[in-house]
Design a protein around this motif. Sequence first.
Motif, PDB file in Angstrom:
ATOM      1  N   ALA A  81       5.044  -9.133   0.533  1.00 11.36           N
ATOM      2  CA  ALA A  81       4.624  -9.313   1.920  1.00 11.36           C
ATOM      3  C   ALA A  81       4.498  -7.962   2.620  1.00 11.36           C
ATOM      4  CB  ALA A  81       5.625 -10.205   2.668  1.00 11.36           C
ATOM      5  N   SER A  82       5.442  -7.041   2.340  1.00 10.23           N
ATOM      6  CA  SER A  82       5.372  -5.695   2.928  1.00 10.23           C
ATOM      7  C   SER A  82       4.135  -4.943   2.452  1.00 10.23           C
ATOM      8  CB  SER A  82       6.623  -4.883   2.564  1.00 10.23           C
ATOM      9  OG  SER A  82       7.765  -5.390   3.193  1.00 10.23           O
ATOM     10  N   PHE A  84       1.293  -6.268   1.472  1.00 10.57           N
ATOM     11  CA  PHE A  84       0.121  -6.849   2.155  1.00 10.57           C
ATOM     12  C   PHE A  84       0.047  -6.378   3.606  1.00 10.57           C
ATOM     13  CE2 PHE A  84       0.611 -10.493  -1.029  1.00 10.57           C
ATOM     14  CZ  PHE A  84      -0.393  -9.990  -1.843  1.00 10.57           C
ATOM     15  N   MET A  85       1.202  -6.209   4.253  1.00 10.36           N
ATOM     16  CA  MET A  85       1.216  -5.667   5.612  1.00 10.36           C
ATOM     17  C   MET A  85       0.623  -4.266   5.629  1.00 10.36           C
ATOM     18  SD  MET A  85       4.955  -6.862   7.052  1.00 10.36           S
ATOM     19  CE  MET A  85       4.922  -5.608   8.331  1.00 10.36           C
ATOM     20  N   ALA A  93      -0.007 -11.919   3.701  1.00  7.37           N
ATOM     21  CA  ALA A  93       1.441 -11.747   3.842  1.00  7.37           C
ATOM     22  C   ALA A  93       2.086 -13.035   4.359  1.00  7.37           C
ATOM     23  CB  ALA A  93       1.735 -10.586   4.788  1.00  7.37           C
ATOM     24  N   THR A  96       2.271 -15.631   1.708  1.00  4.62           N
ATOM     25  CA  THR A  96       3.395 -15.323   0.814  1.00  4.62           C
ATOM     26  C   THR A  96       4.694 -15.830   1.414  1.00  4.62           C
ATOM     27  OG1 THR A  96       2.256 -13.345  -0.015  1.00  4.62           O
ATOM     28  CG2 THR A  96       4.635 -13.467  -0.367  1.00  4.62           C
ATOM     29  N   GLN A 163       9.971  -6.701   7.118  1.00  2.00           N
ATOM     30  CA  GLN A 163       9.113  -6.329   8.247  1.00  2.00           C
ATOM     31  C   GLN A 163       9.693  -5.176   9.051  1.00  2.00           C
ATOM     32  OE1 GLN A 163       7.543  -9.896  10.483  1.00  2.00           O
ATOM     33  NE2 GLN A 163       8.934 -10.957   9.112  1.00  2.00           N
TER      34      GLN A 163
END
Length: 462
Positions: A81-82, A84-85, A93, A96, A163
Motif C-alpha cells: 500500500a505504501s 502504491f502511495m 492502495a 489493497t 501511511q
Amino acid sequence: MADKKEMLGTYPVGKLLFRLALPTVVAQLINMLYNVVDRIFIGHMPDVGDLALTGVGVCMPIIMIVSAFAALVSSGGAPRASIFMGEKNIERAEKTLGGCFALQIIVSAILTAVLLIFNRDLLLAFGASEHTIEYATDYMSVYAIGTVFVQLTLGMNAFITAQGFTKTSMISVIVGAASNIILDPILIYGFDMGVRGAALATVISQALSCVWVVLFLCGKNTILKLRLKNMIPLPKIVLPCIALGAATFIMQASESVISVCFNSSLLAYGGDIAVGAMTILTSVMQFALLPTQGIAQGAQPILSYNYGAKNADRVRKTYKILLTTCLIYSVTMWALVMLIPEVFVSIFTPKAELVAFASKALRIYFAGMILFGIQISCQMTFVSLGNALSSVAVAVVRKFVLLLPLIYIVPSLVNDRTVGVYLAEPIADILAVTFTAILFAFKFKKSLSKIEAVESFEKDKE
C-alpha cells in the motif's frame, strides 16, 4: 492529508525516521508490558496461581500462531500500500487495504472454528498436562471468540503505520493495553472468573482497539480509506500481499516450534533449571530486540513510499540511517549483556541459583546479538521494497536451515551439551547475518538500479 504524503517524500530522512520510529518503539514496549502484567495477575491468583500461569503459558504458542496469521496478510499488504502511495496510485492502495481487511475476516472465521473445535487436542499437543489442561482450555475457549478482533487490530494497525500515522497506531496499542490492565483485576478477582476473566479482559481490550483502528481508517483523517466496495479479496490483490508477508509469518509462527525444540533438548541435557533459564533468555532477547523492530517499522513507510515514487536517493539514505541506528543499538545491547548479564536476569527471577546459571547462559545465547542490527535492517528493507522471495529466503534460512538443525547438532560437538544447545543460537545468528548481508548486497543494488533507470528516463522526457 497531502502534507502527510509529501512528508514521506520530502521531509529530512533522519528527522522523519525519528518522528515515525519513536511511537512504534513505544507501542512495542507497551504491548510487551501489558502481556507481562497479564501474567502477573494470573500468577497471583490465590492457591492456584502457579498452575493457572503454566496453563495460560501453554496457550502462548497458539496465540503466537494466531498473531502470525495477522502478520501474513498485513506485513505484506501494508508495504505494498505504501509503494502504491509513492506511485500516486491511491485507488490501488485502497483496494489493497480493503482486500486485506476482507481476507483477515475470512482467516479469523477459520481460526476461530479450529480453536473452538480442536481446543483441547491442540493444547495437549503443545504441552498441557492433566494438572494444567483445564486452565488452558478455559483461557483458550474465551480467547478464540475474540480472534477476529486480534486479526483486525494487528492487521489494520499496520496500514495506519504504513501511511506514516505512527502516533495513531501507538494510541491503538495504548487503548488495548490500558483497558486490559484495568479489566484484568476486575474480571479475575472482582468477578471471580479466574483465567476466563483474563481471557475476557484480553478480548474486550482487543475489541476496543479494533473499533479505534477501523473508525480511523473509515474517517476523514486517513489517506487510505476503508471502503465497502474494496472489501473483496481478489487473488491479484491479496496473493502478492501473502507472498510478501510470508517471511514475517514464518518468523513468528516458527517461534513456537523452535521453543519446543529448545526446551526438549535442554530438559534432556540440563533439567528444569536449563529450561527455566531458557524462558529468561528468550524474554531478555525479545525485550532487547523490541526497539530495533520499532525503528525498522518506522522506516518501512519511508522506504516503501520512496521506492514507489522512484526516489532512489531517499531509499538509499533511509536504509543507511536504519542500518547505522540498528547496528549501534545491537552493539550497545550486546556490550551491556556481556558486562552485566545478572542485571537482566534478575528482572525475571530472584532465585540466586537460577540467576547464576542463566547469567552464564545469557552471555552464550547473546553472542551473535552484536551483528543483529544488520539482519533486522536488511530484512525490513526487503519487505519494504516488495521483495517477497528474498524476505522469505532470509527467514527460512535463519530459522529452519540453520537454527533448527543446530539445536541438535552442536550439543554433540561440545563437552557440555547444555552449553551446546545455547550455542546454537549465536552460531545460527552469525551465519544468517552473513547470508542476509551477501544476498542484500546484490538485491538492493538491483532494486535501486531498476528505479534509477525509470527516474533517468522520466528526466530525459522532461
